[in-house]
Design a protein around this motif. Structure first.
Motif, mmCIF file in Angstrom:
data_model
loop_
_atom_site.group_PDB
_atom_site.id
_atom_site.type_symbol
_atom_site.label_atom_id
_atom_site.label_comp_id
_atom_site.label_asym_id
_atom_site.label_seq_id
_atom_site.Cartn_x
_atom_site.Cartn_y
_atom_site.Cartn_z
ATOM 1 N N ARG A 291 8.588 1.031 -13.329
ATOM 2 C CA ARG A 291 9.114 2.221 -13.989
ATOM 3 C C ARG A 291 9.631 3.291 -13.029
ATOM 4 N N PHE A 292 9.327 3.161 -11.746
ATOM 5 C CA PHE A 292 9.715 4.180 -10.775
ATOM 6 C C PHE A 292 10.508 3.559 -9.635
ATOM 7 N N LEU A 293 11.265 4.391 -8.949
ATOM 8 C CA LEU A 293 11.943 3.975 -7.727
ATOM 9 C C LEU A 293 10.986 4.250 -6.574
ATOM 10 N N LEU A 294 10.516 3.195 -5.949
ATOM 11 C CA LEU A 294 9.579 3.330 -4.840
ATOM 12 C C LEU A 294 10.225 2.721 -3.611
ATOM 13 N N VAL B 95 16.077 -0.571 3.935
ATOM 14 C CA VAL B 95 15.399 0.021 2.792
ATOM 15 C C VAL B 95 14.178 -0.842 2.464
ATOM 16 N N VAL B 96 13.022 -0.197 2.348
ATOM 17 C CA VAL B 96 11.780 -0.870 1.977
ATOM 18 C C VAL B 96 11.482 -0.492 0.531
ATOM 19 N N VAL B 97 11.447 -1.510 -0.350
ATOM 20 C CA VAL B 97 11.280 -1.291 -1.792
ATOM 21 C C VAL B 97 10.023 -2.011 -2.267
ATOM 22 N N ALA B 98 9.288 -1.365 -3.171
ATOM 23 C CA ALA B 98 8.112 -1.999 -3.771
ATOM 24 C C ALA B 98 8.102 -1.748 -5.272
ATOM 25 N N SER C 191 0.854 -1.188 0.000
ATOM 26 C CA SER C 191 0.000 0.000 0.000
ATOM 27 C C SER C 191 0.893 1.242 0.000
ATOM 28 N N SER C 192 1.962 1.218 0.812
ATOM 29 C CA SER C 192 2.860 2.368 0.907
ATOM 30 C C SER C 192 4.198 1.911 1.502
ATOM 31 N N THR C 193 5.301 2.243 0.854
ATOM 32 C CA THR C 193 6.608 1.898 1.428
ATOM 33 C C THR C 193 6.823 2.639 2.736
ATOM 34 N N ASN C 194 6.308 3.847 2.827
ATOM 35 C CA ASN C 194 6.467 4.633 4.053
ATOM 36 C C ASN C 194 5.721 3.989 5.210
ATOM 37 N N ASP C 195 4.495 3.538 4.957
ATOM 38 C CA ASP C 195 3.732 2.869 6.018
ATOM 39 C C ASP C 195 4.440 1.596 6.479
#
Length: 105
Positions: free
Chosen positions: A78-81, A55-58, A36-40
């Protein structure tokens, strides 16, 4: 994008960890195809005692947020998340500097 990186192929966590040579960030990488969210997830892990520098990556986020709570849209692969767990001493004035430096990078 380098020729040897395929879109939507999944992240090779071992390869990423081998290339991260810093002292704190990246010694532990937690990879998720979808969050849902790497920050969460980083907050949850930090509250559970996960080490600084993790590091939390999705590949994709379903409820990511941008600045001021704005919706964060992504295209899988396509993005760095990612989010990084950093800890600071109470009252430290370094947090705004780290945030600004990260945004500029």
């Amino acid at each position: 994008m380098p020729a040897n990186v395929a879109v939507n192929s999944g992240l090779d966590v071992e390869q990423v960890q081998d290339r991260l040579t810093g002292g704190i960030v990246g010694w532990q990488v937690r990879y998720y195809p979808e969050l849902s969210s790497t920050n969460d997830e980083a907050r949850r892990l930090a509250a559970a005692g996960e080490a600084e520098g993790t590091v939390v990556v999705a590949e994709t986020q379903t409820a990511g947020r941008g600045r001021r709570g704005r919706q964060w849209l992504d295209i899988p692969g396509r993005f760095l998340l990612f989010s990084i767990i950093l800890r600071h001493a109470p009252g430290s004035k370094s947090v705004p500097v780290v945030s600004l430096g990260t945004a500029a990078a």
